[in-house]
Design a protein around this motif. Sequence first.
Motif, PDB file in Angstrom:
ATOM      1  N   ALA B 276      -1.175   1.798   2.773  1.00 28.53           N
ATOM      2  CA  ALA B 276      -2.444   2.388   2.865  1.00 28.53           C
ATOM      3  C   ALA B 276      -4.009   1.813   3.339  1.00 28.53           C
ATOM      4  O   ALA B 276      -3.792   0.616   3.403  1.00 28.53           O
ATOM      5  CB  ALA B 276      -3.189   3.401   1.362  1.00 28.53           C
ATOM      6  N   VAL B 278      -8.717   2.170   3.483  1.00 32.85           N
ATOM      7  CA  VAL B 278     -10.638   3.095   3.324  1.00 32.85           C
ATOM      8  C   VAL B 278     -10.628   1.966   4.331  1.00 32.85           C
ATOM      9  O   VAL B 278     -11.006   0.824   4.027  1.00 32.85           O
ATOM     10  CB  VAL B 278     -10.138   3.528   1.948  1.00 32.85           C
ATOM     11  N   GLU B 302      -4.192  -2.099   2.343  1.00 32.95           N
ATOM     12  CA  GLU B 302      -3.869  -1.578   1.088  1.00 32.95           C
ATOM     13  C   GLU B 302      -1.768  -2.771   1.859  1.00 32.95           C
ATOM     14  O   GLU B 302      -1.377  -1.406   1.968  1.00 32.95           O
ATOM     15  CB  GLU B 302      -3.700  -0.745   0.125  1.00 32.95           C
ATOM     16  N   SER B 400      -8.922   7.033   8.324  1.00 38.00           N
ATOM     17  CA  SER B 400      -9.575   6.655   7.123  1.00 38.00           C
ATOM     18  C   SER B 400     -11.341   6.812   7.582  1.00 38.00           C
ATOM     19  O   SER B 400     -12.317   7.123   6.925  1.00 38.00           O
ATOM     20  CB  SER B 400      -9.365   5.490   6.576  1.00 38.00           C
ATOM     21  N   LYS B 405     -11.674   9.258   4.201  1.00 37.13           N
ATOM     22  CA  LYS B 405     -10.311   9.454   3.238  1.00 37.13           C
ATOM     23  C   LYS B 405      -9.985   8.382   3.440  1.00 37.13           C
ATOM     24  O   LYS B 405      -9.533   7.220   4.064  1.00 37.13           O
ATOM     25  CB  LYS B 405      -9.721  10.923   3.799  1.00 37.13           C
ATOM     26  N   ARG B 406      -9.400   8.502   2.163  1.00 35.77           N
ATOM     27  CA  ARG B 406      -7.843   7.375   2.581  1.00 35.77           C
ATOM     28  C   ARG B 406      -6.706   7.820   3.305  1.00 35.77           C
ATOM     29  O   ARG B 406      -6.334   8.736   2.399  1.00 35.77           O
ATOM     30  CB  ARG B 406      -7.325   6.570   0.334  1.00 35.77           C
ATOM     31  N   SER B 408      -3.185   7.201   4.145  1.00 38.37           N
ATOM     32  CA  SER B 408      -1.518   5.864   3.735  1.00 38.37           C
ATOM     33  C   SER B 408      -1.069   5.892   5.197  1.00 38.37           C
ATOM     34  O   SER B 408      -1.078   6.775   6.022  1.00 38.37           O
ATOM     35  CB  SER B 408      -0.532   7.236   3.164  1.00 38.37           C
TER      36      SER B 408
END
Lengths: 345, 444
Positions: B276, B278, B302, B400, B405-406, B408
């Motif tokens: 993911a 951000v 991440e 993102s 938004k985050r 994935s």
Amino acid sequence: MRRLIQFSLLFGICLLMLPLWRVGETPEAAPARADAPAAKHRSYTETITGSKIKFDMVAIPGGEFVMGSPPGEKDRKDDEGPQHPVKIQPFWMGKYEVTWDEFDLYWRARPGQKEDKEPETPKDADAVTRPTPPYADETFKKGREGHPVLGITWHAAMQYCRWLSLKTGKRYRLPTEAEWEYACRAGTKTAYFFGNDPKQIGDYAWFADNADEKTRKVGSKKPNPWGLYDMYGNVSEWCIDRYKKDGYATFPRDKPSLSPVILPGEERYPNVVRGGSWGDEAKDCRSATRFASERDWLRQDPQRPQSIWWMTDGDFVGFRLVRAVAEQDNLKKFRSRITRQSPDD
Amino acid sequence: MMIEPSNRPNSATRRDFLKTTAAAAGAIVATQGSLPAVYAAGSDPIKVGLIGCGNRGRGAAENVLSAAPGVQIVALGDTFAEPLKEARERLGKFTQRKEIKQRGNSADLPESRCFVGLDAYEKVIGCPEVNYVILTTPPGFRPIHLQAAVAAGKNIFAEKPVAVDGTGIRKVLAAYEEARKKNLAVGVGTQRRHQRAYLEVLKRIQDGAIGELVGGRCYWNQNTNTKRRAEPGETNLAYQIRNWYGFPWLSGDHIVEQHVHNLDVLNWALGAHPVAAVGMGYRVPRDPGYGPIYNFFAVDLEYPNGVHALSMCRQISSCANEIGEYLVGSKGSSHTNSAGKLIFQINGKKIYTDKEVRKQANPYVQEHTDLIESIRSGKPYNELKQVAESTLTAIMGRMSAYTGKRVSWEQALNTREDLVPKELTWDTHVPVPPVATPGKTPLL
């Protein structure tokens, strides 16, 4: 008497107007413009118009010297001979290598200046062109304030000189190879201007043994006998000449050549680089050592044509200014002919 | 939790490979099975069709001519006549060089194999002589070109990135599977994977020199990029293609177009793609000629097992510049930087001096040397999947940042976002989107 006063006034007004005409001149006219004959050949400090940036020019007397190194000189290479006598007219040479402080005034966008600058190939071939920004850090993380410019092409150095000439009204240019060696030797005939022992070079130069792959602020070592700093090491310095390995053989050995120079054409390489840099050993920082620029200095540039301004792998080359007292004829109109289309080998 | 080097997917394969062929690509997939129809192994000539004759395409053509003996450029394609003409002239001159002639390399480019137009790629790929295509058009076209080249059974060298959105990535992953079935060689222009100094640093990391990897950072902070002005009488589409960098459907924005290099190094070292992102970014005011792309991004990536990496990219002059990667492990760190200042360090110690790095093989040539070697040895490799993942890493960061938004990995991959217009003709009007606004621009 009255007529004389009138005449003097008129003359004075004309003189006053001279700078105004210059402002309005097209770039084309600038290179042909003769420098006003200098009343006295003295060292001076120039402030770049419209800025607080200054640089020092050292008066170099005219004279004769023997160019190249004798066959017996340690670490000598073949291209340093045959030695031949050369006569040089008086000129000024930059006390220091040109710094980023100076060069940034030329190429970097400034407040109020349009972000979109001149294209690399202007329709008006006589316009002074500026580099588009390179993608990587142009200083190679070797320092900016007070540090010598590096990683720029011969063309970029030549264009800087044209820009500076327009800014200041004085004709600045790269040194000829002969002027460079004459000024470097400063009357000496030894391998180095301080003698023949390379162990002393650390007092005068940032080179491979003491530089840790970095440049230093200009003028932080001792100068040569004529007061010029960093002639060895820090950055190597562009000369105006095309490099020819056997070029010296074309000059007479029994009588002095006056202001010799081998002028480059449209090809991008090889041109002469002198003095050695932070990356060179003492033996390659001798007064007679010659380097030739090559395509490999842009090897990591994946584009074709490769940049005519910045060298991805030439992080050891900068330059130093000169200004002739009376410009030699073959340099009066000489300018870089490099364009995007120039042959690059 | 940390990523244990030995537990990473494919890590054994990767380490063994690095040990045996240090000069070749890392993390490749060697395919087995029948040889491609267009190319029999051995010393048969590599016959190159160049699709995209801009500055990089002309560079890649010179690189392949310098990479191995028995290479001939036989076809050219470009949307526009001018760059193709320049490529033809330059290659004519370049192949007169002694070192190129000595390798038996040449350019044979009759008018009949020089194609201009929006369909030029189909014509180059349709040349029966061509057995190695170079894809160097703006990235928006890459998925279509990859699909066409794989369908025709050509070996491929494609520039990075390989797509500009998740929809394109899905096409590329399908092309990857298809290319594997056909046993085609596919190299992608992530030249760091073919650069000796990078291979050495990555090998040491994978041998445990900095311990278990706990995080990383990467940067592509550069000066302001260039742009091109509209020419009088030029159509909307022609202008966008010529000034392609400024338009997300063509370049993917600079996080995708350039920063993919550094993200690829992180994925390579971590042995995984992030799950993911951000991100944030926007643009400082600038001339509209730069198109609607951003000029700075910062993204928190991440990775599996809670490992995070920071990514930054910027195109604004007179700011702190850096192009490089840092990896942090339980026992130390690494720092790599191959543009401008050269840095190849493990735990603060130089592995090579600048001079040594500059003497090593040119990675832009080496990537062709390795690809051709893989073809001639009958073990063609395929880098498409790994670079599709690195490209999607960048796309996920952009999505993102644009939306706030985050995002994935699955959202990025399975997105409805489909930036590239279909059925392009010179009359197609491609609307220019507004600059994306975080919090308002929807996530598709």
